[in-house]
Design a protein around this motif. Structure first.
Motif, PDB file in Angstrom:
ATOM      1  N   ASN A   1       0.848  -1.130   0.047  1.00  0.00           N
ATOM      2  CA  ASN A   1      -0.049  -0.246   0.197  1.00  0.00           C
ATOM      3  C   ASN A   1       0.802   1.066   0.010  1.00  0.00           C
ATOM      4  OD1 ASN A   1      -2.442  -1.379  -0.119  1.00  0.00           O
ATOM      5  ND2 ASN A   1      -2.598  -1.475   2.073  1.00  0.00           N
ATOM      6  N   LEU A   2       1.906   1.209   0.738  1.00  0.00           N
ATOM      7  CA  LEU A   2       2.747   2.461   0.878  1.00  0.00           C
ATOM      8  C   LEU A   2       3.681   2.445  -0.532  1.00  0.00           C
ATOM      9  CD1 LEU A   2       4.443   4.695   2.158  1.00  0.00           C
ATOM     10  CD2 LEU A   2       6.080   2.733   3.119  1.00  0.00           C
ATOM     11  N   ALA A   3       3.870   1.391  -1.423  1.00  0.00           N
ATOM     12  CA  ALA A   3       4.368   1.554  -2.711  1.00  0.00           C
ATOM     13  C   ALA A   3       3.386   2.040  -3.658  1.00  0.00           C
ATOM     14  CB  ALA A   3       4.909   0.155  -3.190  1.00  0.00           C
ATOM     15  N   ARG A   4       2.153   1.596  -3.574  1.00  0.00           N
ATOM     16  CA  ARG A   4       1.221   2.143  -4.518  1.00  0.00           C
ATOM     17  C   ARG A   4       1.274   3.726  -4.236  1.00  0.00           C
ATOM     18  NH1 ARG A   4      -2.535  -2.235  -2.770  1.00  0.00           N
ATOM     19  NH2 ARG A   4      -2.319  -3.602  -4.553  1.00  0.00           N
ATOM     20  N   ALA A   5       1.127   4.311  -3.107  1.00  0.00           N
ATOM     21  CA  ALA A   5       1.000   5.704  -2.600  1.00  0.00           C
ATOM     22  C   ALA A   5       2.449   6.408  -3.402  1.00  0.00           C
ATOM     23  CB  ALA A   5       0.774   6.038  -1.184  1.00  0.00           C
TER      24      ALA A   5
END
Length: 142
Positions: A51-55
């Motif tokens: 999820n952090l990588a998506r952001a």
């Protein structure tokens, strides 16, 4: 009145301990519960990083677009977001060095022109290799 004879048990006879089998069963049950809880807890860390990588992919893409708005062209490499490439209109830095790494401390893959779009920006996930499934799947800017 007749009184029945009731043998008195010694103190050792009244206290019954656990057998070795009972102790082993309890230890196995506790280990199974601990393994289940650990797998649920540790697996959540990878999902959080995805999820952090998506952001982060979205944020870096916005910085690329800002660079393009200021200079009239896309950066040739992500490093141009950090240090001036010597083009007119550059108002950066648009990013810091750590911004160009995904949550697994791997540089984002950036390509101009992209496949089907102006540029590609990709994090390769937990396995740090193209492709993959689940948490190892590529995270792309769309």
């Amino acid at each position: 009145m007749s009184q029945r004879f009731q043998p008195r048990l010694s103190r050792a006879g009244r206290q019954r301990g656990f057998s070795l089998i009972e102790i082993i069963i309890v230890v196995v049950i506790i280990a199974a519960i601990a393994a289940f809880v650990a797998s649920r807890t540790l697996g959540g860390g990878d999902r959080a990083k995805v999820n952090l990588a998506r952001a982060q992919v979205q944020t870096v893409a916005e910085k690329i677009q800002q660079f393009e708005m200021d200079t009239g062209r896309l950066p040739n490499a992500l490093q141009e977001l950090v240090t001036a490439p010597g083009v007119p209109g550059w108002l950066g830095p648009y990013a810091r060095e750590p911004d160009l790494l995904d949550p697994w401390n791997t540089p984002f893959h950036y390509q101009v022109p992209g496949q089907g779009q102006r540029f590609d920006l990709v994090s390769h996930g937990t396995d740090r290799a193209p492709g993959g499934e689940s948490t190892a799947a590529d995270i792309r800017y769309e």
